[in-house]
Write a protein that holds these residues in place. Structure first.
Motif, short mmCIF file in Angstrom:
data_model
loop_
_atom_site.label_atom_id
_atom_site.label_comp_id
_atom_site.label_asym_id
_atom_site.label_seq_id
_atom_site.Cartn_x
_atom_site.Cartn_y
_atom_site.Cartn_z
N PRO A 47 0.73 -1.19 -0.07
CA PRO A 47 -0.04 -0.14 0.05
C PRO A 47 0.97 1.20 0.08
N THR A 48 0.17 2.33 -0.78
CA THR A 48 0.98 3.57 -0.67
C THR A 48 0.43 4.35 0.28
N ARG A 74 -1.04 7.21 -0.03
CA ARG A 74 -2.48 7.86 -0.34
C ARG A 74 -3.38 6.62 0.03
N HIS A 75 -3.08 5.38 -0.19
CA HIS A 75 -3.88 4.15 -0.13
C HIS A 75 -4.39 4.06 1.45
N GLN A 76 -3.18 4.30 2.06
CA GLN A 76 -3.54 4.25 3.72
C GLN A 76 -4.35 5.15 4.28
N SER A 99 -7.88 4.52 3.46
CA SER A 99 -8.34 3.39 4.23
C SER A 99 -8.62 3.78 5.77
N ASP A 119 -9.32 -4.49 1.99
CA ASP A 119 -8.79 -3.42 2.69
C ASP A 119 -9.63 -3.28 4.11
N ILE A 152 -9.58 -0.55 -2.08
CA ILE A 152 -9.09 0.49 -2.59
C ILE A 152 -8.28 -0.05 -3.83
N SER A 158 -5.96 -0.83 -6.81
CA SER A 158 -4.54 -0.56 -6.90
C SER A 158 -4.09 -0.29 -8.31
#
Length: 290
Positions: free
Chosen positions: A144-145, A147-149, A152, A188, A214, A216
């Motif tokens: 995960p990046t 932004r992803h985190q 989330s 996620d 989310i 990818s």
């Protein structure tokens, strides 16, 4: 099994091989004996022996000694594979086994399709990566990046008071979710509306009321198409596809054996849930969380 041939492979550092044989014919005993031989005469070999065996296959992984000349103690732990395995996120790199000093690199792509569910459990009990499983194949989503985190975290914090008020539980990855026998995903976010739901178990969940993924960027279709089918197969009532690339949230609800679109919500809209009455989030806030 020709011992001289095997030892020749070891001397040449051709140290990955798979032993196929019918059940109860001595595969495990043979591999243990080989490991003992290598460990008992470690100075004679360019690498040390480490043993691992599974229900459907047996294999030996042989690893270099630790840097500085300090050798690791002999290991016969069936769990050694989970402590020496590393997964490379880019699909072209596949799966490899490495030593603690990151020197030995062994391609284990030939094992794809042969992993057992028990081996998958053992691996994911110890690995520090998200690992999913489909009919003997290990699947490693990308790391995960930031932004992803952030997305989330925003969704988790938004869901938590609503789910808590219902008496339910919401969790975030990594947590295994069983789709069916032989197939596991790690969404996620996932939740049940009742904390006592029998599908919510400590080792892995047997189902959920709602899951969120989310998307990818490396493989968008995995979340938008493949997992759409997977979660429908698991009979999960609601699936949210949160897509940072076009900044939309697609809310799907189960209709028979497949999902129907409740809505595709853009940046000027609110995405709302069907199974969580009253839960809604502003799409712009979700993607602005980063």
């Amino acid at each position: 099994m020709n011992l001289d041939e095997l030892l020749g492979l070891v001397r040449d550092k051709r140290y990955f091989f798979v032993l196929h044989a019918p059940r109860q014919t001595g595969k495990t005993s043979a591999l243990l004996a080989l490991c003992d031989l290598l460990n008992s005469s470690a100075g004679a070999w360019p690498i040390r022996g480490r043993w691992c065996a599974g229900h459907r296959l047996g294999h030996v992984t042989l690893a270099n000694s630790v840097k500085g000349g300090e050798s690791t103690p002999p290991l016969r732990d069936p769990g050694i594979l989970v402590r020496t395995i590393m997964m490379d996120a880019p699909p072209r790199l596949g799966l490899r086994i490495v030593t603690p000093d990151d020197h030995t690199d062994i391609d284990i792509e030939p094992l794809q399709g042969l992993w057992t569910q028990a081996q998958y459990f053992q691996l994911t009990d110890h690995a520090r990566l998200l690992i999913e499983f489909t009919d003997g194949r290990l699947e490693v989503p990308p790391m995960p990046t930031d932004r992803h985190q952030a997305i989330s975290q925003f969704l988790f914090l938004a869901l938590s008071p609503v789910v808590r008020a219902l008496g339910g539980k919401v969790r975030y990855a990594p947590l295994r979710l069983r789709i069916r026998d032989g197939k596991f995903r790690e969404p996620d976010l996932l939740l049940v509306r009742d904390a006592n739901d029998p599908r919510r178990r400590n080792d892995y969940w047997r189902g959920a009321d709602l899951v969120m993924e989310i998307v990818s960027p490396d493989d968008p279709e995995r979340d938008t198409h493949v997992k759409r089918r997977d979660y429908a197969e698991a009979r999960i009532p609601e699936y949210w596809i949160v897509n940072p690339m076009d900044e939309t949230i697609t809310v799907l609800t189960l209709a028979g054996d497949a999902y129907a679109e409740h809505g595709v919500f853009g940046s000027d809209q609110q995405a709302d849930s069907v199974c969580l009455h009253g839960f809604a989030v502003a799409v712009a806030d979700v993607f602005g969380a980063a």
